[in-house]
Design an enzyme around this catalytic site. Structure first.
Site, short mmCIF file in Angstrom:
data_model
loop_
_atom_site.label_atom_id
_atom_site.label_comp_id
_atom_site.label_asym_id
_atom_site.label_seq_id
_atom_site.Cartn_x
_atom_site.Cartn_y
_atom_site.Cartn_z
N HIS A 49 15.15 -57.86 122.79
CA HIS A 49 14.42 -57.57 123.63
C HIS A 49 12.88 -57.84 123.28
O HIS A 49 12.10 -57.28 123.96
CB HIS A 49 14.54 -55.94 124.16
CG HIS A 49 15.98 -55.73 124.74
ND1 HIS A 49 16.33 -56.04 126.01
CD2 HIS A 49 16.92 -55.05 124.21
CE1 HIS A 49 17.53 -55.74 126.02
NE2 HIS A 49 17.80 -54.87 125.13
N ALA A 124 19.55 -46.11 127.02
CA ALA A 124 18.09 -46.31 127.17
C ALA A 124 17.85 -46.93 128.25
O ALA A 124 16.58 -47.35 128.18
CB ALA A 124 17.75 -46.85 125.90
N ASP A 257 19.62 -56.48 119.14
CA ASP A 257 19.19 -55.66 120.26
C ASP A 257 17.80 -55.11 119.98
O ASP A 257 17.32 -54.00 120.41
CB ASP A 257 20.11 -54.57 120.32
CG ASP A 257 20.03 -53.78 121.88
OD1 ASP A 257 19.26 -54.38 122.89
OD2 ASP A 257 20.42 -52.36 121.90
ZN LIG Z 1 19.97 -54.13 124.81
#
Ligand SMILES: [Zn+2]
Length: 362
Positions: A49, A124, A257
C-alpha cells in the site's frame, strides 16, 4: 556486465556469476571466485500500500511513484499497487491515474484489497466502505484499467462473490480470497470459482479450528498461492515456517502489505481514511488497536523468512519466482538467461548492497 557471488537459482545456490547485456541476463555461469555476496532475483511484491512516506491508497500519481521508488531501493523490482476499501469513485480515479505508471513499467498493475470484504474480518479496512461484490463496478474497472487491474481481494461468502470471482477469472484478473469469515466449504467454493490467491493467510480471516478448518486450511490445501506477511508481527515466525512448508515454495508468496509508514519514523499515519499510530514499527488503528498494514520491506521479509528456518532458495522462490508466476510474468522472477536483468546483491547477512533493474543500477 558481470555480477559475481553465490547465485540463488530455483532449488540451488551456486557460486558463480550472472552475465548481463543491456536489460537482459544472457548467462548464469558457475565458477569458484565468487566471494560472499548473495545474488537473488529482484523481489516481486503482490501486496503493498505504500512506503517511504508515500501511499498508493489515494490515487495520487506522484505518491505512487514515490512509494514504488522506495521499495525499489529495498530490492522490489516488480510490484502491484494495492488500494484499500474505498468509494467507487476513488477506485476509478486511481485506476485511471496509475495507468501511465503501469505503461512505464513502474508498477506491474493494481490490486484492489476490497471493498467486497467481510465486516467481521475487516481488520484495518474501513468498515464504512465495505459492500457486496458488484459486477457492474468490476466490469467498469477492468475496462478502464486496460489490463492494469491484476488482482482483487474478495470474501467468498458474500452474496454474488462466486460470480464476481468467475468474472475476474474470465478477464485474466487474479481473484484473491481474503478478509473473510468463510467456512472451509465457502472458501473451497471461492477457489472452485477461480480464486487462486490467499490474501495474507491467517490475517483478516476466520482462524482455523479442527472442527471448522475455515479459509486458512481451505487455501493451504488447494491450488492457491498463499500470501504471507513475514514481519514477525502479523505472523509468528513458527507459523510462517509452518505455512511455507505446508504450501511449499511454489505456492507461498512473501508480501510486505506495507503502508506509507514503512521506512519512516514512528508516529501518526493514515490508511483509507482511518488514523493509524506506528510505535516500535508496529502499525495499529487508533480507534481499536487492530494491526494495520506493515512497515516491512521485501529484503527484511526475506531475512525474516530465512531466520524462521526456511531454506534460502525457498525463501527466494517465495519472494520472487512464485509471485512472478502467479502474476503471469515470464520475463522476471528468476536468474535465468533471457530474463530481464532484475537482481538484488545482498551481503552475507542478507542486507541489500545493490539493486539492478533491467540492467541499470538503482
Ligand atoms: Zn493490505
Amino acid at each position: 556486465m558481470k555480477i559475481t557471488g553465490r547465485i540463488v537459482r530455483p532449488g540451488a545456490v551456486i557460486p558463480g556469476h550472472v552475465e548481463i547485456d543491456g536489460p537482459t541476463i544472457i548467462d548464469v555461469v558457475a565458477d569458484n571466485a565468487a566471494g560472499d555476496d548473495i545474488v537473488v532475483p529482484g523481489f516481486v511484491d503482490l501486496h503493498c500500500h505504500g512506503g517511504g512516506g508515500h501511499t498508493f491508497t489515494t490515487g495520487d500519481l506522484a505518491q505512487a511513484r514515490g512509494a514504488a521508488g522506495f521499495h525499489l531501493r529495498h530490492g522490489t523490482t516488480t510490484m502491484l499497487a494495492s488500494l484499500v476499501s474505498s468509494p467507487f469513485e476513488l477506485m476509478r480515479d486511481a485506476t485511471a491515474a496509475y495507468l501511465p505508471l503501469v505503461r512505464e513499467g513502474v508498477l506491474a498493475g493494481l490490486h484492489y484489497e476490497g471493498p467486497y470484504l467481510s465486516g467481521a474480518r475487516c481488520g484495518a479496512q474501513n468498515p464504512e466502505f465495505l459492500r457486496d461484490p458488484s459486477m457492474a463496478e468490476l466490469t467498469e474497472l477492468i475496462e478502464l484499467g486496460e489490463g492494469s487491474v491484476r488482482m482483487v481481494t474478495i470474501a467468498p461468502e458474500l452474496p454474488g462473490a462466486t460470480k464476481a470471482i468467475a468474472l475476474l477469472r474470465e478477464h485474466g484478473v487474479l481473484a484473491a480470497i481474503g478478509h473473510t469469515d468463510a467456512t472451509y466449504e465457502q472458501a473451497k467454493a471461492g477457489i472452485a470459482a477461480g480464486g487462486t490467491v490467499g490474501t495474507h493467510l491467517f490475517n483478516g480471516m476466520r482462524p482455523p479450528h479442527h472442527r471448522e478448518p475455515g479459509p486458512v486450511v481451505g487455501l493451504l490445501d488447494s491450488v492457491a498461492v498463499c500470501e504471507l506477511i513475514a514481519d514477525n508481527i502479523h505472523l509468528h515466525p513458527g507459523m510462517l515456517a509452518f505455512a511455507a512448508r505446508a504450501a511449499g515454495p511454489d505456492r507461498a508468496a512473501l508480501i510486505t502489505d506495507a503502508m506509507d509508514a514503512a521506512g519512516m519514523p514512528d508516529g501518526d499515519y493514515e490508511l483509507g481514511g482511518q488514523q493509524v499510530v506506528v510505535a516500535d514499527r508496529v502499525a495499529r488503528l487508533a480507534r481499536n488497536g487492530s494491526i494495520a498494514g506493515s512497515t516491512l520491506t521485501m529484503d527484511l521479509a526475506l531475512r525474516n523468512a530465512v531466520e524462521a528456518g526456511i531454506p534460502l532458495q525457498d525463501a527466494v522462490a517465495m519472494a520472487s519466482t512464485t509471485p512472478a508466476r502467479v502474476l503471469g510474468l515470464d520475463d522476471v522472477g528468476a536468474l535465468e538467461a533471457g530474463l530481464r536483468a532484475d537482481l538484488v546483491v545482498l551481503d552475507a547477512g542478507l542486507r541489500v548492497k545493490g539493486v539492478l533493474r533491467a540492467g541499470v543500477w538503482v
